[in-house]
Design an enzyme around this catalytic site. Sequence first.
Site, mmCIF file in Angstrom:
data_model
loop_
_atom_site.group_PDB
_atom_site.id
_atom_site.type_symbol
_atom_site.label_atom_id
_atom_site.label_comp_id
_atom_site.label_asym_id
_atom_site.label_seq_id
_atom_site.Cartn_x
_atom_site.Cartn_y
_atom_site.Cartn_z
ATOM 1 N N ASN A 120 -111.070 -6.835 66.643
ATOM 2 C CA ASN A 120 -109.738 -7.106 66.107
ATOM 3 C C ASN A 120 -108.714 -6.912 67.214
ATOM 4 O O ASN A 120 -108.691 -5.868 67.877
ATOM 5 C CB ASN A 120 -109.413 -6.177 64.935
ATOM 6 C CG ASN A 120 -108.112 -6.556 64.262
ATOM 7 O OD1 ASN A 120 -108.082 -7.390 63.361
ATOM 8 N ND2 ASN A 120 -107.015 -5.953 64.707
ATOM 9 N N ARG A 160 -100.858 5.360 77.992
ATOM 10 C CA ARG A 160 -99.407 5.195 77.908
ATOM 11 C C ARG A 160 -98.783 6.576 78.090
ATOM 12 O O ARG A 160 -99.438 7.607 77.879
ATOM 13 C CB ARG A 160 -99.006 4.600 76.560
ATOM 14 C CG ARG A 160 -99.332 5.507 75.383
ATOM 15 C CD ARG A 160 -99.066 4.846 74.059
ATOM 16 N NE ARG A 160 -99.263 5.801 72.967
ATOM 17 C CZ ARG A 160 -99.793 5.494 71.790
ATOM 18 N NH1 ARG A 160 -100.194 4.264 71.560
ATOM 19 N NH2 ARG A 160 -99.908 6.411 70.841
ATOM 20 N N TYR A 171 -102.907 -13.440 74.439
ATOM 21 C CA TYR A 171 -103.505 -14.274 75.482
ATOM 22 C C TYR A 171 -104.838 -13.671 75.899
ATOM 23 O O TYR A 171 -104.917 -12.484 76.257
ATOM 24 C CB TYR A 171 -102.602 -14.381 76.711
ATOM 25 C CG TYR A 171 -103.295 -15.075 77.860
ATOM 26 C CD1 TYR A 171 -103.509 -16.453 77.839
ATOM 27 C CD2 TYR A 171 -103.787 -14.356 78.950
ATOM 28 C CE1 TYR A 171 -104.176 -17.097 78.871
ATOM 29 C CE2 TYR A 171 -104.455 -14.987 79.985
ATOM 30 C CZ TYR A 171 -104.649 -16.354 79.940
ATOM 31 O OH TYR A 171 -105.316 -16.985 80.954
ATOM 32 N N GLY A 218 -107.789 -59.331 87.430
ATOM 33 C CA GLY A 218 -106.344 -59.525 87.458
ATOM 34 C C GLY A 218 -105.568 -58.221 87.471
ATOM 35 O O GLY A 218 -106.023 -57.201 86.959
ATOM 36 N N LYS A 256 -108.342 -19.051 76.954
ATOM 37 C CA LYS A 256 -108.669 -19.849 78.136
ATOM 38 C C LYS A 256 -110.023 -19.429 78.705
ATOM 39 O O LYS A 256 -110.229 -18.265 79.038
ATOM 40 C CB LYS A 256 -107.561 -19.693 79.189
ATOM 41 C CG LYS A 256 -107.831 -20.398 80.508
ATOM 42 C CD LYS A 256 -108.217 -19.392 81.588
ATOM 43 C CE LYS A 256 -108.520 -20.091 82.898
ATOM 44 N NZ LYS A 256 -108.980 -19.130 83.941
ATOM 45 N N ASN A 316 -101.484 -58.901 77.738
ATOM 46 C CA ASN A 316 -100.768 -59.265 78.958
ATOM 47 C C ASN A 316 -99.465 -58.499 79.116
ATOM 48 O O ASN A 316 -98.793 -58.638 80.130
ATOM 49 C CB ASN A 316 -100.472 -60.772 78.968
ATOM 50 C CG ASN A 316 -101.735 -61.596 79.141
ATOM 51 O OD1 ASN A 316 -102.442 -61.453 80.135
ATOM 52 N ND2 ASN A 316 -102.035 -62.437 78.166
ATOM 53 N N HIS A 361 -102.379 -13.101 66.218
ATOM 54 C CA HIS A 361 -101.076 -13.626 66.624
ATOM 55 C C HIS A 361 -100.641 -13.090 67.987
ATOM 56 O O HIS A 361 -100.984 -11.990 68.397
ATOM 57 C CB HIS A 361 -99.976 -13.304 65.595
ATOM 58 C CG HIS A 361 -100.183 -12.036 64.839
ATOM 59 N ND1 HIS A 361 -100.100 -11.959 63.479
ATOM 60 C CD2 HIS A 361 -100.495 -10.791 65.252
ATOM 61 C CE1 HIS A 361 -100.339 -10.728 63.075
ATOM 62 N NE2 HIS A 361 -100.583 -10.002 64.142
#
EC number: 2.7.7.23
Length: 456
Positions: free
Chosen positions: A376, A439, A365, A11, A350, A227, A362
């Site tokens: 670390n 840098r 990514y 159904g 990821k 249903n 903290h």
Amino acid sequence: MYKCALILAAGKGKRMKSDLPKVLHKVCDKEMVNHVIDTMRKSELQDVNVVIGKGAELVREATSKKNISYSLQSEQLGTGHAVKCAEDFLRGKDGVVAIFTGDAPLITEDTVKNLIDFHEKGGYKATIITALIDNPEGYGRIIRNVDGSVKKIVEHKDCTEDELKVKEINSAMYCFDIKSLLESLDKLNNNNVQGEYYLTDVIGILEEEGAKIGAISVPFEEILGVNSRLQLCQVGKVMQKRINEKHMENGSTLIDPDNTYIGADVEIESDTIIYPGNVLQGKTVIKTGCVLYPNSRIEDSVIGKNVTVQSSVILESKVGEDTTVGPFAYIRPESNIGNKVRIGDFVEIKKSTIGNNTKVSHLTYIGDAEVGEGCNFGCGTVVVNYDGKDKHKTVIGNKSFIGCNTNLVSPVTVEDNTYIAAGSTITNKVPEGSLAIARAKQVVKEGWVDKKGLLK
């Protein structure tokens, strides 16, 4: 004796108002039809056949790993017609067939076994699952003979005044002697207002021929069908209550079971504490001693012993023992987090491996990376894995220290025991034991503000 099951799942479910076939709507993270199939398999039946119709290919796809067969009901002409469409599956078999619907996922393994056992021991040609309810309005009534066998099923609209007082209702779930069922199917007709072939008419045919028909009563909640979206919610609440109670009986603490959502296939070991708002899905395994603080989602993942998770999302990944995750961490598919790792707030991982004793505390990514042990990561570190076309791999050796606001531009390797100065953008290999500074050197121009006239 041969035992098989037939599941009616053809159904569409118009009242669901959905393009998805009704039986594929999920209850506790599993399609309704797969709940029923799994129950049949646990009940030790030799074969399971599913009658499909509307959205047949979608149902096939969703059930393709279940080792079942299919019958096609190309036109929906009633429950009796659905069973007739499975005649090729039934023909030549000597034994019994249990018939259930794919939109009633609450039926239990014990009930299936009891149904077949009751059917066999009673020598019945057909046995009906029934339920006793206080308000049987709208349900077909079970009318019994003095000896307890079933005399007939009477639809509500056809009941006499005395029959309306009967509180035992038909569930549309049965067990049949296969040969008797096939013979009766040949005698079905569609001489009714709907022009359909009804499976309940088989009961009438068998009764007229003097066959013995039995009925076994179960709790009403087991026969609840779906249903509408409202009924889907109602059935889901019953199923979730069962699941949560099972885990509590097995030694887990659910602080607020009414607000804890655990899928049907989730495994949880003892001494785990789960706070409200958690959603556990798929084939997730939670090992012993874990604490899941409020509002996390974990899907198809393995969480090791003594892990703490706070307000985070973990998908298709592994988390090692004694690790902490969150708050507000996002562990994406194909990640493998080691033991005694710290994945802190606003960290995204990821498709990466994180070694034991590593801290990513903290605002970081890490993607497509292999990270060693004892590392670390300073706040704001980014593994730059995407060049606009392809994803590239980063390798970070053991006991490496990555300073704050570092960019690691993949593909790049950082060897063991290295330090990277804060604010660096690393594009080349960093040898073992090195300090990398990438840098610009700080330049101070004294008096520059006054010379520019910027002070007001």
